[in-house]
Design a protein around this motif. Structure first.
Motif, mmCIF file in Angstrom:
data_model
loop_
_atom_site.group_PDB
_atom_site.id
_atom_site.type_symbol
_atom_site.label_atom_id
_atom_site.label_comp_id
_atom_site.label_asym_id
_atom_site.label_seq_id
_atom_site.Cartn_x
_atom_site.Cartn_y
_atom_site.Cartn_z
ATOM 1 N N GLU A 404 -1.311 -6.000 45.985
ATOM 2 C CA GLU A 404 -1.402 -4.908 46.958
ATOM 3 C C GLU A 404 -2.325 -3.789 46.477
ATOM 4 O O GLU A 404 -2.966 -3.112 47.290
ATOM 5 N N ILE A 405 -2.373 -3.561 45.156
ATOM 6 C CA ILE A 405 -3.249 -2.531 44.592
ATOM 7 C C ILE A 405 -3.913 -3.085 43.346
ATOM 8 O O ILE A 405 -3.491 -4.117 42.796
ATOM 9 N N ASP A 406 -4.960 -2.400 42.892
ATOM 10 C CA ASP A 406 -5.575 -2.755 41.613
ATOM 11 C C ASP A 406 -5.261 -1.672 40.588
ATOM 12 O O ASP A 406 -4.529 -0.717 40.867
ATOM 13 N N ALA A 407 -5.831 -1.810 39.389
ATOM 14 C CA ALA A 407 -5.521 -0.863 38.317
ATOM 15 C C ALA A 407 -5.986 0.546 38.641
ATOM 16 O O ALA A 407 -5.319 1.533 38.303
ATOM 17 N N THR A 408 -7.137 0.659 39.302
ATOM 18 C CA THR A 408 -7.643 1.993 39.656
ATOM 19 C C THR A 408 -6.686 2.707 40.610
ATOM 20 O O THR A 408 -6.376 3.897 40.437
ATOM 21 N N ALA A 409 -6.208 1.967 41.625
ATOM 22 C CA ALA A 409 -5.256 2.566 42.560
ATOM 23 C C ALA A 409 -3.949 2.917 41.860
ATOM 24 O O ALA A 409 -3.322 3.936 42.162
ATOM 25 N N ALA A 410 -3.535 2.080 40.915
ATOM 26 C CA ALA A 410 -2.289 2.351 40.183
ATOM 27 C C ALA A 410 -2.403 3.637 39.382
ATOM 28 O O ALA A 410 -1.464 4.439 39.322
ATOM 29 N N ARG A 411 -3.561 3.836 38.740
ATOM 30 C CA ARG A 411 -3.742 5.073 37.977
ATOM 31 C C ARG A 411 -3.747 6.289 38.889
ATOM 32 O O ARG A 411 -3.231 7.361 38.547
ATOM 33 N N MET A 413 -2.113 6.545 41.704
ATOM 34 C CA MET A 413 -0.709 6.761 42.069
ATOM 35 C C MET A 413 0.034 7.481 40.953
ATOM 36 O O MET A 413 0.880 8.345 41.202
ATOM 37 N N ALA A 414 -0.278 7.123 39.702
ATOM 38 C CA ALA A 414 0.377 7.778 38.562
ATOM 39 C C ALA A 414 0.023 9.252 38.505
ATOM 40 O O ALA A 414 0.862 10.100 38.179
ATOM 41 N N VAL A 415 -1.246 9.574 38.838
ATOM 42 C CA VAL A 415 -1.660 10.979 38.846
ATOM 43 C C VAL A 415 -0.917 11.741 39.933
ATOM 44 O O VAL A 415 -0.399 12.851 39.715
ATOM 45 N N GLU A 416 -0.847 11.168 41.135
ATOM 46 C CA GLU A 416 -0.181 11.833 42.256
ATOM 47 C C GLU A 416 1.309 12.006 41.997
ATOM 48 O O GLU A 416 1.921 12.966 42.483
ATOM 49 N N SER A 417 1.906 11.100 41.222
ATOM 50 C CA SER A 417 3.330 11.205 40.893
ATOM 51 C C SER A 417 3.587 12.145 39.731
ATOM 52 O O SER A 417 4.743 12.440 39.411
ATOM 53 N N GLY A 418 2.520 12.602 39.076
ATOM 54 C CA GLY A 418 2.683 13.496 37.941
ATOM 55 C C GLY A 418 3.000 12.781 36.650
ATOM 56 O O GLY A 418 3.385 13.413 35.666
ATOM 57 N N ASP A 419 2.829 11.463 36.604
ATOM 58 C CA ASP A 419 3.146 10.706 35.386
ATOM 59 C C ASP A 419 2.053 10.842 34.338
ATOM 60 O O ASP A 419 2.338 10.798 33.141
ATOM 61 N N ILE A 420 0.796 10.977 34.752
ATOM 62 C CA ILE A 420 -0.296 11.236 33.821
ATOM 63 C C ILE A 420 -1.196 12.302 34.436
ATOM 64 O O ILE A 420 -1.342 12.368 35.658
ATOM 65 N N PRO A 421 -1.824 13.174 33.617
ATOM 66 C CA PRO A 421 -2.727 14.196 34.161
ATOM 67 C C PRO A 421 -4.042 13.573 34.613
ATOM 68 O O PRO A 421 -4.497 12.553 34.073
ATOM 69 N N GLU A 422 -4.657 14.189 35.580
ATOM 70 C CA GLU A 422 -5.878 13.632 36.171
ATOM 71 C C GLU A 422 -7.026 13.570 35.179
ATOM 72 O O GLU A 422 -7.861 12.660 35.231
ATOM 73 N N TRP A 423 -7.079 14.540 34.263
ATOM 74 C CA TRP A 423 -8.206 14.558 33.334
ATOM 75 C C TRP A 423 -8.201 13.381 32.362
ATOM 76 O O TRP A 423 -9.204 13.096 31.701
ATOM 77 N N MET A 424 -7.091 12.645 32.267
ATOM 78 C CA MET A 424 -7.041 11.483 31.389
ATOM 79 C C MET A 424 -7.724 10.251 31.983
ATOM 80 O O MET A 424 -8.089 9.327 31.259
ATOM 81 N N ILE A 425 -7.864 10.214 33.304
ATOM 82 C CA ILE A 425 -8.357 9.006 33.972
ATOM 83 C C ILE A 425 -9.736 8.575 33.453
ATOM 84 O O ILE A 425 -9.924 7.400 33.094
ATOM 85 N N PRO A 426 -10.744 9.445 33.421
ATOM 86 C CA PRO A 426 -12.056 9.003 32.918
ATOM 87 C C PRO A 426 -11.989 8.457 31.495
ATOM 88 O O PRO A 426 -12.659 7.477 31.161
ATOM 89 N N GLU A 427 -11.192 9.107 30.643
ATOM 90 C CA GLU A 427 -11.081 8.654 29.262
ATOM 91 C C GLU A 427 -10.425 7.277 29.193
ATOM 92 O O GLU A 427 -10.857 6.407 28.419
ATOM 93 N N ILE A 428 -9.396 7.063 29.998
ATOM 94 C CA ILE A 428 -8.715 5.761 30.007
ATOM 95 C C ILE A 428 -9.652 4.664 30.465
ATOM 96 O O ILE A 428 -9.762 3.598 29.843
#
Length: 484
Positions: A404-411, A413-428
């Motif tokens: 239903e989703i890929d890894a990018t969409a999952a990340r 969703m994690a940002v919108e849920s507050g599980d990880i900060p948005e600034w971590m996404i590019p580094e990940i």
């Protein structure tokens, strides 16, 4: 040092604070004294001015009363030190940018040296005492580099005596402060903050509140009167009853009482006394006795029940759990299940209110790129948040597996849920391998087993395969970033 649109260098901070503050300390060559409101400690609290009739007089009477009732004073102490003990930190507001360390350090130092250098703990304690015990509420002075400029940097947050502050209802100058020498200062909105936990909706009251002491006043007066009665019954020296006796002369009674007092003194008894015995009563006169109580406890009075319900009233008045003031009542009320439920119900009442109030007041005067926040000291709530994040992570893994989703969409969703900060996404994303090198394998999420990879239908849609190694690598990167 200051906060606002700009910073100034720190030079002899405390003299500058007192120079810019509306509060002037008394000169050293004068005998310290209380200001124009001299507190006359009353022995009773039977006639406190009704709410709304004369707020200044009522607050003076509430201040005279609350610390004379032991349980009420302890309740004020308990919630005040709880609020002052909450951990806090300064955080950057823009999660997409690095933390502004220089601004954070300067703002942290200002908060730590609140209340004209006495510190954050002193500021919150005095604020809470005013907030809980007066209907006028609590007041802060916002000390600035230039007190005539609303955009001038902030030097300090300081407490103002609620008894010296008068609400005007004017949004431009909401408070008039009367200083140590009786001079009145009209405080503009950028130099003062008012704090109320339960303000009245009556427009002409200008935000005067129903304080915690007001909410518990009647119950506190009753229990205080009972405590005074018990104290005076043990050690008092005034008449509590009248006894009418016939068949015995007054001289016989006086002689017997004097003899009993002398015997008690010889035995070292100052509070307890043996019964008075009158020997040699004339047998020709019939004895009679009538006892008239002048003050007694209410009928069917039960001290244990009265105490429990009084603690319950205090808990309601202060918006906290019963267990914060005393152990739960016996019986089913003491079960661990109910303790958990009570904790969850009250977590969003008094503590959450004071946290939100202080955060809003402070943040309205801080630079735009930093924010003051409390760290909630609650192990159970931390555990609940961790369990919720773990559940959401399992859900995202299942969605990836189903296609239903890929890894990018999952990340995302994690940002919108507050599980990880948005600034971590590019580094990940920059550190993840571009192509999987291993076959899908089984991933252990505690009690659930989730198989990595996707089926052929998903692969035909062009989705990238997510393996166990990919997820483990993402976890490792997030852990490293959080640690940094």
């Amino acid at each position: 040092m200051a906060v606002g649109s700009d910073f100034v260098e720190e030079k002899e901070l405390l003299p500058e604070l007192f120079e810019n503050s509306v509060v002037e300390p008394p000169p050293n060559n004068r005998t310290p004294r209380i200001g124009p409101l001299i507190l006359q400690l009353a022995t009773t609290a039977d006639s406190i001015t009704p709410w709304g009739k004369n707020p200044v007089r009522r607050d003076r009477e509430l201040r005279e009363f609350w610390h004379t009732e032991s349980f009420l004073a302890s309740a004020v102490y308990g919630v005040s030190i709880r609020n002052a003990s909450f951990a806090w930190h300064i955080e950057g507001t823009d999660k997409t940018k690095p933390r502004p360390k220089n601004t954070i350090n300067k703002v942290t130092e200002i908060i730590q040296r609140s209340n004209r250098g006495k510190g954050w703990y002193d500021l919150v304690l005095k604020t809470c005492i005013d907030l809980y015990t007066t209907d006028n509420g609590a007041f802060w002075e916002i000390i600035r580099v230039d007190n005539n400029n609303p955009t001038s940097p902030v030097l300090n947050f300081a407490h103002l005596d609620s008894g010296r502050c008068w609400r005007t209802g004017d949004p431009e100058y909401p408070v008039i402060y009367r200083d140590f020498y009786g001079r009145e200062h009209a405080m503009p909105w950028w130099r003062v903050e008012t704090l109320e936990e339960f303000p009245s909706p009556i427009e002409e009251m200008y935000g005067i509140q129903y304080s915690a002491v007001t909410r518990a006043l009647l119950a506190a007066q009753i229990l205080r009167d009972i405590s005074i009665y018990k104290k005076e019954k043990v050690g008092g020296n005034f008449t509590r009853a009248i006894d009418i006796i016939g068949g015995v002369s007054k001289s016989n009674i006086d002689d017997a009482v004097l003899l009993a007092e002398e015997q008690n003194l010889n035995r070292g008894l100052y509070r307890f006394s043996q019964p008075v015995i009158i020997p040699g009563v004339d047998p020709t006169h019939a004895l009679s006795h009538v006892h008239i109580d002048l003050a007694t406890l209410p009928d069917s009075f039960n001290e244990d029940t009265t105490f429990k319900w009084y603690i319950a009233q205090l808990a309601l008045a202060f918006g906290v759990d019963y267990q914060e003031f005393a152990p739960l009542m016996s019986g089913n009320l003491g079960s661990s299940g109910q303790s958990e439920i009570l904790h969850l119900k009250t977590r969003g009442k008094g503590p959450a209110l004071i946290m939100t109030m202080l955060e809003d007041k402070i943040n309205s005067h801080l630079p735009y790129n930093v924010r003051f926040e409390f760290k909630e000291q609650d192990i159970r709530s931390d555990r609940e948040r961790a369990e919720a994040r773990f559940t959401r992570a399992k859900e995202r893994a299942l969605l990836i597996r189903s296609g239903e989703i890929d890894a990018t969409a999952a990340r995302q969703m994690a940002v919108e849920s507050g599980d990880i900060p948005e600034w971590m996404i590019p580094e990940i994303e920059s550190r993840l391998p571009s192509q999987p090198t291993e076959q899908p394998s089984e991933i252990n999420f505690g009690t659930d087993q989730i198989v990595g990879g996707i089926d052929s239908h998903t692969e035909r849609k062009g989705y990238k395969k997510i393996t166990a190694k990919d997820i483990q690598e993402a976890r490792r990167i997030v852990s490293e970033l959080v640690t940094k």
